[in-house]
Each structure stands twice: as C-alpha cells, then as structure tokens.
Scaffold this motif. Sequence first.
Motif, PDB file in Angstrom:
ATOM      1  N   VAL A 334       0.860  -1.176   0.000  1.00 61.54           N
ATOM      2  CA  VAL A 334       0.000   0.000   0.000  1.00 61.54           C
ATOM      3  C   VAL A 334       0.898   1.228   0.000  1.00 61.54           C
ATOM      4  N   GLU A 335       0.861   2.006  -1.069  1.00 66.48           N
ATOM      5  CA  GLU A 335       1.677   3.209  -1.158  1.00 66.48           C
ATOM      6  C   GLU A 335       1.032   4.315  -0.337  1.00 66.48           C
ATOM      7  N   ILE A 336       1.790   4.844   0.625  1.00 60.44           N
ATOM      8  CA  ILE A 336       1.277   5.900   1.497  1.00 60.44           C
ATOM      9  C   ILE A 336       1.828   7.239   1.012  1.00 60.44           C
ATOM     10  N   PRO A 337       0.959   8.191   0.700  1.00 64.52           N
ATOM     11  CA  PRO A 337       1.436   9.455   0.130  1.00 64.52           C
ATOM     12  C   PRO A 337       2.108  10.347   1.172  1.00 64.52           C
ATOM     13  N   VAL A 338       3.404  10.594   0.990  1.00 66.00           N
ATOM     14  CA  VAL A 338       4.135  11.581   1.789  1.00 66.00           C
ATOM     15  C   VAL A 338       4.931  12.445   0.815  1.00 66.00           C
ATOM     16  N   SER A 339       5.100  13.721   1.163  1.00 71.26           N
ATOM     17  CA  SER A 339       5.712  14.666   0.225  1.00 71.26           C
ATOM     18  C   SER A 339       7.224  14.498   0.119  1.00 71.26           C
ATOM     19  N   ASP A 340       7.857  14.024   1.198  1.00 71.78           N
ATOM     20  CA  ASP A 340       9.309  13.878   1.226  1.00 71.78           C
ATOM     21  C   ASP A 340       9.671  12.518   1.821  1.00 71.78           C
ATOM     22  N   PRO A 341      10.889  12.043   1.513  1.00 72.92           N
ATOM     23  CA  PRO A 341      11.350  10.836   2.217  1.00 72.92           C
ATOM     24  C   PRO A 341      11.478  11.146   3.705  1.00 72.92           C
ATOM     25  N   THR A 342      10.746  10.436   4.521  1.00 69.01           N
ATOM     26  CA  THR A 342      10.657  10.726   5.948  1.00 69.01           C
ATOM     27  C   THR A 342      11.213   9.573   6.752  1.00 69.01           C
ATOM     28  N   GLN A 359       6.712  12.673  10.352  1.00 66.33           N
ATOM     29  CA  GLN A 359       7.217  13.711  11.248  1.00 66.33           C
ATOM     30  C   GLN A 359       8.244  14.608  10.558  1.00 66.33           C
ATOM     31  N   GLN A 360       8.949  15.400  11.357  1.00 65.80           N
ATOM     32  CA  GLN A 360       9.745  16.505  10.805  1.00 65.80           C
ATOM     33  C   GLN A 360      11.194  16.147  10.485  1.00 65.80           C
ATOM     34  N   VAL A 361      11.617  14.928  10.765  1.00 74.17           N
ATOM     35  CA  VAL A 361      12.963  14.515  10.363  1.00 74.17           C
ATOM     36  C   VAL A 361      12.859  13.837   9.005  1.00 74.17           C
TER      37      VAL A 361
END
Length: 598
Positions: A334-342, A359-361
């Motif tokens: 299941v591909e989970i949409p995140v804007s950046d590699p987190t 989160q922010q890291v």
Amino acid sequence: MAASTSCTNSWIKPKLSTPSSPPLPFTTTRRNNPNTNYIKCSLQTPTLRFPNQSAAAVPAYKPLSPAAPPQRVIKKTDSPSKPQWNVIQKAAAMALDAVEKALKHHELQHPLPKTTDPGVQISGNFSPVPEQSVRHHLPVVGKIPDSIRGVYVRNGANPLFEPKAGHHFFDGDGMIHAVKFDGGAASYACRFTETERLTQERALGRSIFPKAIGELHGHSGVARLLLFYARGLFNLVDHRRGCGVANAGVVYFNNRLLAMSEDDLPYHVRVTGNGDLETVERYDFDGQLDSTMIAHPKVDPDSGELFALSYDVIKKPYLKYFRFSKNGEKSNDVEIPVSDPTMMHDFAITENFVIVPDQQVVFKLSEMIRGGSPVVYDKNKIARFGVLSKNAEDASRINWVEVPDCFCFHLWNAWEEPATDEIVVIGSCMTPPDSIFNECDEGLKSVLSEIRLNLKTGKSTRRPILSADDQVNLEAGMVNRNKLGRKTRYAYLAIAEPWPKVSGFAKVDLLTGETKKFLYGENKYGGEPLFLPRDPSSEAEDDGYILAFAHDEAAWKSELQIVNAATMELEAAVQLPSRVPYGFHGTFIGATDLAGQA
C-alpha cells in the motif's frame, strides 16, 4: 501529582577507585605501533585496543585491564578467500583506493563532530567486542525463575573493522547477544549477523561500504557514494545483494528469528540446539519481499499477523505499508502518500488500525551537495499521524491528524477509544528531533507522552505522562506484548540518563503517571528492558519479569539482570563471560518456539 519511588540493585560491589574526569572531550591518539588505534574514553573505563582487522583472522579486542575476555573461536567464515580480480579490476581497485586515501586525508584535516567521531561514538562500553562461542553453566547470583525457559536475544551495533574516518554508533555491524535458559541454568553466546555487507568486507579485509550516518554528509559524502558505485561498476563490490547492517531490531515470526535495520531485507538467524547463533540467509519471505523493511515490525498478539513499513530515501513511493499472515503470506504493498522521504523508524498498531507517523525529520540528499547532512529537521513541516485500516488495499481512506512539533523516535503502544472516536498513542517525544544525528548545543529531552488523535474532529492533543518533578528521559522499552495494540496500564522504559547511557528502567503507570524506578547499580549501566510474561494467559500486565543487560564500568564486567516486574526487586543476575556493549532492541523466544524453528 504523580508519585515516584526508586528501587536499586541490592548486590552492589564496592566502588573501585578511579580517577575522576569530565565526560568530554574524548581523545583518540595513535601510538608508535601503526597497527593499533588506542581510544581513550573519559567515562571511567579502561583504555581499549581496536586492532586492525585482516581477512585471514579476526583477533580479539582486549581491554588492557582488569581482565581480557576468552579468546575467540574463529569460524570458517572468518577466513574467506580473497576476491579473484582480473588485471583491469586490479588496476581499478588501486586507482580507487588512491582516491579514497586522498579523501580520508582531506576529511581528517578537520575535526569531526561528536555525532561522527569514532572516539566518541564507540568508546567505553559502546566499543566493539569479538564473537563469543557458546559458554554453558554460567554463574548465577540468586535464582532464575522456573518459568523462564527459552532464549533472550538482543541486537546491537558492533563494527568489525576500525573506522578510518567518520562513524556513528548506528553504523556498526549487527551482532546478536543470546542468553539461553534451561532448567535454571544459563548459557551465553554472541555472533555477528552475516550480512552481505559484512561478508564482502571481511573478504576484502577492511571496511568499504559507505557508513550511512557517519560518512554520507557534505561533499565528501557525495564523493564516497560516487567512489562506492565506481567500485560496483568494476564488480569490486556488489551492492545489489544488500548494503544493510541488521543491527537494530529483532522479531520472532513464522518460526524464524529475524534481525533487521531499515536499510535492507531482514536476516534469518537461527538459535542452535546448544544456544549458539548462525545466520541462515538474507530473508525475502520466499521471494515475496523486494524492498527494505523497518526495524520495528509489529506482531498482533491475537491474529499472529506481522505488520511493517518500508521507506525509500531516493525514489517514489517514499513509503509503503504491507502485512504478512501468521503463515508468512504477504499482502500487496500500500503506497502511502508523503511529500518527502521521511524517517520512519517506528509506528504503532491498534486492534483495527496502523498508526503511521509522518514527522519533521526528513531526508534531503540535496543537502549533501550544499555541504550538509542529508538527515534534516524540517521546521516548516507540520508533523502528523496517519490512521489506516490494517486491511486497507490502498491509502485512499487514510485519516491524517496533525500533531505539531512532535517527533517520536519510538512509539510504545496505541489503542482505540470508541466512546470518544479517538486513537491514543503512547510515545517518547524527542527534542531536538535530529539531535541523535546532528550535533547541537541543546541537551536532548525525551518526554513520555500521551497523544490523542480525534478521528471525528481531525484534531489532536498531547500531554506529558510524568509530572514535571518526576520528568526523566525515557527511551527504549516496551509494554506487555500480549497487550500490544490494546489499552495498557504499564510501560517499561529505559532511563536514558546520563544520556546516552542508561542507568536503569522505569515502570510507568500510563493512567496516573506513577513511576517506579529500578537502577542497575553503582557504576552500572545497561539498555532496553524487556518484559517477559510469567504466564501468557495472565491478565495482570506486571505478572512477569524484566530482563536487561547491565555493565559494571568499574569492574569491566557484564551481567543479565532479572527483575520481578510486580515487586521491582532483583531475582537473579547471570554473570556473563565477556563484555556486552550497550546496544539496541531485543526479544525472547520461548522453549516451545525454539523447538519449532525453521
């Protein structure tokens, strides 16, 4: 106000006289012998020798005082054949080695930050040890409870070769320490997990794969990546078979002990009949898994299913979720949409949901080109938690709830509150978020917190569980795993003070904040506490024992302490034949499961 009480190890030896010294700086000096690097640590520990390694044999690391561990038994894998290269490969190897030598010289012209200085990161009892073949009938002070039958295993970072430049503690090769219990007797062994990376480096006689945290930063990090892939083009190394170190988590699932770190597939490690350890294979679940898996998968205590995430720092999809049936059959990704590699070191499950922290890291490889670290604290990003059905086929119905200024390296548990449409998440909120990876002046704080995600309003609340007077850094630990994903009362967490060492553990009442502490003893520090139920059918969350390795920094000896979780009193201490470095996460495999290993 939450009450706090303290217990301590009653078998404390008199403190040895040692010169006092400030905790920093650490110093690294090279003596007349070019084959030895002497690392001095000011944490009141003996000077250590870190000999150069060779492919022919891997000698023991011997503390100069007060006693050396038993000589290591060399296995066949310690004497691998050197690679047979053709003329072109030999020429390429010489040229690339010359480039690497120049790069190292350039790097060492500037002082390393504490987060990548091997003189800091692997000094004292953070420094490596040799493998130890199984030793039986260990001395025990007290009595091992009759219900403890099986093996306690704990993973950790243990570099095989001496770092020549930058090194972070997380970069070390994976080594598992195992204490097996049978009829009140105990044995001990520790072995490297034979990763593809370790196998290739041992054959070459030196470290050659880039260290993800200690070396991959700034322009030199870019150069190291290019150097590594150039070696790959000439088939001097093979990164296609995995680059991971398997040093962080361990889980027992589908009759297999799996060692893992989020940079590779898991490795199947077998506990032998006599209590030793052997690596079976890099495990892809019979061809079903073709991506990395994070170090903290979750096993549901009722269904027996395993839930996991995989993240990618280079290409999309940056984040995937998947699960395995109790028989090891994998679901679709299941591909989970995140804007950046987190960074996704951990997550949580409830009875019906998986809880995904975004989160922010984050990872920004472009920062290396600008001269910085690719691990970045993005202050402009708003942290959020995604709530997704365990059985979801896609992420279209994921529910994101913002939790501003929150970074939890670990999540201890989560559960559903149907009456209020809330998900309760228990985690340790760490500030500064990137302090483990990037040097900063601000001291680290890890606050045990209750985070409530309201699925109806889309809002969140967060509160510290301990009172301000009782506040201590709590990091590494667990709840009763029979209650994972269900409402729990107690958490057993490491007291990470003085940071980064662990002086004991706390039993925390998550409802009242009441805290009972157990300290490992004078001059003794340890690691993650593991809760082992006395009876799996018991409903009492503290009906069991806490197992934790502890190391006496004055006597330079290690032991496994067994503490009654209900009374918080020491039941037994297993005296170990060699030092156990401070490490990461562990698990317990019962005797019945051991007998059914694949």
